[in-house]
Design a protein around this motif. Structure first.
Motif, mmCIF file in Angstrom:
data_model
loop_
_atom_site.group_PDB
_atom_site.id
_atom_site.type_symbol
_atom_site.label_atom_id
_atom_site.label_comp_id
_atom_site.label_asym_id
_atom_site.label_seq_id
_atom_site.Cartn_x
_atom_site.Cartn_y
_atom_site.Cartn_z
ATOM 1 N N ALA A 330 0.834 -1.208 0.000
ATOM 2 C CA ALA A 330 0.000 0.000 0.000
ATOM 3 C C ALA A 330 0.865 1.253 0.000
ATOM 4 C CB ALA A 330 -0.931 -0.011 1.211
ATOM 5 N N LYS A 331 1.906 1.261 0.824
ATOM 6 C CA LYS A 331 2.802 2.417 0.882
ATOM 7 C C LYS A 331 3.489 2.651 -0.454
ATOM 8 C CE LYS A 331 3.812 1.991 5.847
ATOM 9 N NZ LYS A 331 4.836 1.629 6.851
ATOM 10 N N ALA A 332 3.825 1.567 -1.139
ATOM 11 C CA ALA A 332 4.581 1.687 -2.387
ATOM 12 C C ALA A 332 3.701 1.983 -3.602
ATOM 13 C CB ALA A 332 5.360 0.394 -2.637
ATOM 14 N N HIS A 333 2.456 1.492 -3.591
ATOM 15 C CA HIS A 333 1.658 1.556 -4.818
ATOM 16 C C HIS A 333 0.319 2.285 -4.711
ATOM 17 C CE1 HIS A 333 4.370 -1.298 -6.800
ATOM 18 N NE2 HIS A 333 4.340 -2.025 -5.687
ATOM 19 N N SER A 334 -0.283 2.338 -3.516
ATOM 20 C CA SER A 334 -1.631 2.893 -3.420
ATOM 21 C C SER A 334 -1.649 4.374 -3.766
ATOM 22 C CB SER A 334 -2.196 2.697 -2.017
ATOM 23 O OG SER A 334 -3.535 3.189 -1.962
ATOM 24 N N GLU A 335 -2.690 4.775 -4.508
ATOM 25 C CA GLU A 335 -2.835 6.174 -4.932
ATOM 26 C C GLU A 335 -3.912 6.901 -4.121
ATOM 27 O OE1 GLU A 335 -2.116 6.744 -9.391
ATOM 28 O OE2 GLU A 335 -2.669 4.618 -9.259
ATOM 29 N N ASP A 336 -4.232 6.344 -2.944
ATOM 30 C CA ASP A 336 -5.101 7.048 -2.008
ATOM 31 C C ASP A 336 -4.202 7.772 -1.014
ATOM 32 O OD1 ASP A 336 -6.897 7.991 -0.164
ATOM 33 O OD2 ASP A 336 -7.439 6.028 0.646
ATOM 34 N N PRO A 337 -4.035 9.105 -1.158
ATOM 35 C CA PRO A 337 -3.092 9.825 -0.300
ATOM 36 C C PRO A 337 -3.454 9.783 1.175
ATOM 37 C CG PRO A 337 -4.459 11.369 -1.535
ATOM 38 C CD PRO A 337 -4.716 10.008 -2.099
ATOM 39 N N GLY A 338 -4.735 9.609 1.480
ATOM 40 C CA GLY A 338 -5.154 9.606 2.876
ATOM 41 C C GLY A 338 -4.783 8.352 3.633
ATOM 42 N N SER A 339 -4.567 7.235 2.922
ATOM 43 C CA SER A 339 -4.283 5.972 3.603
ATOM 44 C C SER A 339 -2.960 5.327 3.217
ATOM 45 C CB SER A 339 -5.418 4.971 3.345
ATOM 46 O OG SER A 339 -5.429 4.568 1.981
ATOM 47 N N ALA A 340 -2.387 5.709 2.092
ATOM 48 C CA ALA A 340 -1.188 5.032 1.596
ATOM 49 C C ALA A 340 -0.055 5.040 2.615
ATOM 50 C CB ALA A 340 -0.730 5.667 0.289
ATOM 51 N N LEU A 341 0.225 6.201 3.193
ATOM 52 C CA LEU A 341 1.336 6.308 4.143
ATOM 53 C C LEU A 341 1.080 5.532 5.427
ATOM 54 C CD1 LEU A 341 2.323 10.083 3.767
ATOM 55 C CD2 LEU A 341 3.476 8.074 2.810
ATOM 56 N N LYS A 342 -0.184 5.172 5.664
ATOM 57 C CA LYS A 342 -0.543 4.387 6.854
ATOM 58 C C LYS A 342 -0.719 2.919 6.502
ATOM 59 C CE LYS A 342 -4.010 7.183 7.608
ATOM 60 N NZ LYS A 342 -5.207 7.837 8.213
ATOM 61 N N GLY A 343 -0.117 2.495 5.388
ATOM 62 C CA GLY A 343 -0.219 1.091 4.985
ATOM 63 C C GLY A 343 -1.592 0.710 4.487
ATOM 64 N N GLY A 344 -2.336 1.687 3.998
ATOM 65 C CA GLY A 344 -3.681 1.430 3.474
ATOM 66 C C GLY A 344 -4.765 1.462 4.515
ATOM 67 N N GLU A 345 -4.415 1.741 5.787
ATOM 68 C CA GLU A 345 -5.397 1.730 6.880
ATOM 69 C C GLU A 345 -6.419 2.853 6.720
ATOM 70 O OE1 GLU A 345 -5.894 -0.346 9.278
ATOM 71 O OE2 GLU A 345 -4.096 -1.609 9.214
ATOM 72 N N LEU A 346 -7.694 2.480 6.799
ATOM 73 C CA LEU A 346 -8.781 3.455 6.701
ATOM 74 C C LEU A 346 -9.364 3.811 8.062
ATOM 75 C CD1 LEU A 346 -10.575 1.876 3.619
ATOM 76 C CD2 LEU A 346 -9.278 4.014 3.641
#
Length: 433
Positions: A330-346
């Motif tokens: 998630a950190k490397a590929h996700s394009e959701d800026p709100g969660s990417a840096l948190k490992g995709g955590e919503l």
């Protein structure tokens, strides 16, 4: 509306071209579709107007509902097509494109909400006389228009902390659970109207109210007379609480019984006539919160729809095999800026806040389970449901609810103003009538 020599020349050219082509094909049985309205650099064809009128007639026939005159129906159809044309032109300028994969995802969601497969839903539409391909392309345009509205109206909505706090107090004190089904008719007034013009429009609103008081069918009158966004739906705004209505309406509707008529009420948009179509008590629902994490990939010129879907399938396969870490992916590929840096955590959330397809996918998962790749309006996702709990009533949840109520009310108000503004700024010329 801006009228200049270039635009007049454009109309003359379009009309002349239409006439020349018509003359050239005079020996044919079928004539080409005529240009009916010019909207900026686009045109509306006579066939498009007739298609909307035929749809309204078909729906009215199914509901055994009478309709106003052909002239009134035509005026409403043109108004709808003009606004759609303006907004679709804005979508083009904004680079909004609805891919086939996105459209298929939305169609799938609509079919599932109707407890049917896409094929069953298509057959149902065709049994009602609708052309499925036309419906599909209209849905594509509707999605694009919704994106334009959301992007342009959302930034006009400003909500202060004090407004939220004040509404929280009102909600805490409020004991009523009533919701009102509102019928709405707008007699529009141009922003630069003179006092004489304003009085003329006020007289029209009073005549509409008199007609309704004499037993006139509200939906028919709305279709014939209203300039509101829901005119062709008979002016029906659906159910809403007092706090969700525009403040002008809530002050006058609160406490009114079913079938009450309210108005005319004056606002910047014009004169409003309101009917309380129904009143019901709001149901108390126990809300379940979910905790999830996801990876979002947005298709682009470089990343195709199929490639995005394939990449996500590979991510899930690698995570399940213990060859990759979901958070790192998630950190490397996700394009959701709100969660990417948190490992995709919503984080913890009411699933209702998510896009419909995202919410549906979460509902199908067991705790710890990963979804297959799926499409929403934001792109391609995979999601893992990590925890489920019953929602606690906290001060923050109250504030979130108050914020959403205020946002919905202000969004509705700003949308009416925005639609009026973009229409007034557009070049519109009716060629045939």
């Amino acid at each position: 509306m801006r009228i200049n020599m270039f635009k007049n020349t454009l109309i003359s050219a379009v009309v002349a071209l239409t006439s020349l082509v018509s003359l050239a094909t005079n020996a044919e049985i079928k004539r080409i579709d005529n240009v009916a309205v010019v909207v900026n650099d686009n045109v509306i064809l006579e066939g498009e107007i007739k298609a909307i009128i035929n749809d309204v007639r078909a729906k009215a026939a199914l509901a055994n509902q009478s309709l106003p005159s052909d002239k009134a129906l035509r005026a409403q159809a043109i108004d709808k097509l003009v606004l759609s044309s303006i907004q679709l032109q804005m979508a083009d300028r904004m680079g909004i494109q609805i891919s086939d994969a996105h459209l298929d995802s939305v169609l799938q969601s609509i079919a599932e909400r109707n407890n049917a497969s896409v094929d069953e839903y298509r057959k149902g539409l065709e049994s009602q006389g609708q052309n499925f391909e036309r419906y599909r392309e209209q849905l594509r345009e509707d999605i694009a228009i919704n994106e334009v509205v959301r992007a342009n109206v959302r930034r006009r909505v400003n909500i202060s902390e004090q407004e939220v706090v004040s509404l929280v107090k009102v909600i805490e004190q409020q004991t009523s659970k009533e919701e009102y089904q509102i019928g709405h008719i707008l007699i529009a007034v141009d922003s630069g109207a003179t006092q004489t013009e304003i009085q003329t429009r006020r007289d029209v609103a009073n005549k509409v109210l008199d007609l309704l008081n004499d037993g006139g069918d509200f939906k028919q009158v709305a279709i014939a007379s209203s300039s509101g966004a829901k005119a062709l739906e008979g002016g029906d705004w659906g159910y809403m609480s007092i706090n969700e209505m525009p403040s002008l309406f809530s002050e006058n509707v609160k406490g009114q019984p079913k079938d009450s008529l309210v108005g005319p009420l004056r606002s910047g948009a014009g004169f409003h006539v309101i009917k309380v179509l129904d009143v019901r008590g709001r149901e108390t629902v126990e809300v379940k919160e979910v905790k999830a994490r996801h990876i979002l990939l947005e298709p682009s010129i470089i990343l195709s729809e199929e490639k995005a879907k394939s990449m996500l399938s590979g991510f899930v396969k690698d995570v399940k095999a213990g060859e990759a870490d979901f958070a790192e992916l998630a950190k490397a590929h996700s394009e959701d800026p709100g969660s990417a840096l948190k490992g995709g955590e919503l984080g913890w959330a009411n699933p209702d806040i998510y896009a419909p397809k995202f919410k549906e996918m979460l509902a199908q998962l067991d705790v710890g389970e990963y979804s297959s790749p799926f499409r929403t309006q934001f792109g391609w996702h995979v999601v893992q449901l990590t925890e489920v709990r019953k929602a606690d009533t906290t001060e923050q949840s109250k504030k979130d609810r108050a914020y959403q109520i205020i946002f919905k009310r202000k969004f509705n108000e700003e949308q009416e103003s925005w639609l009026r503004e973009i229409r007034e700024q557009a070049y519109i010329e009716v060629v045939t009538g």
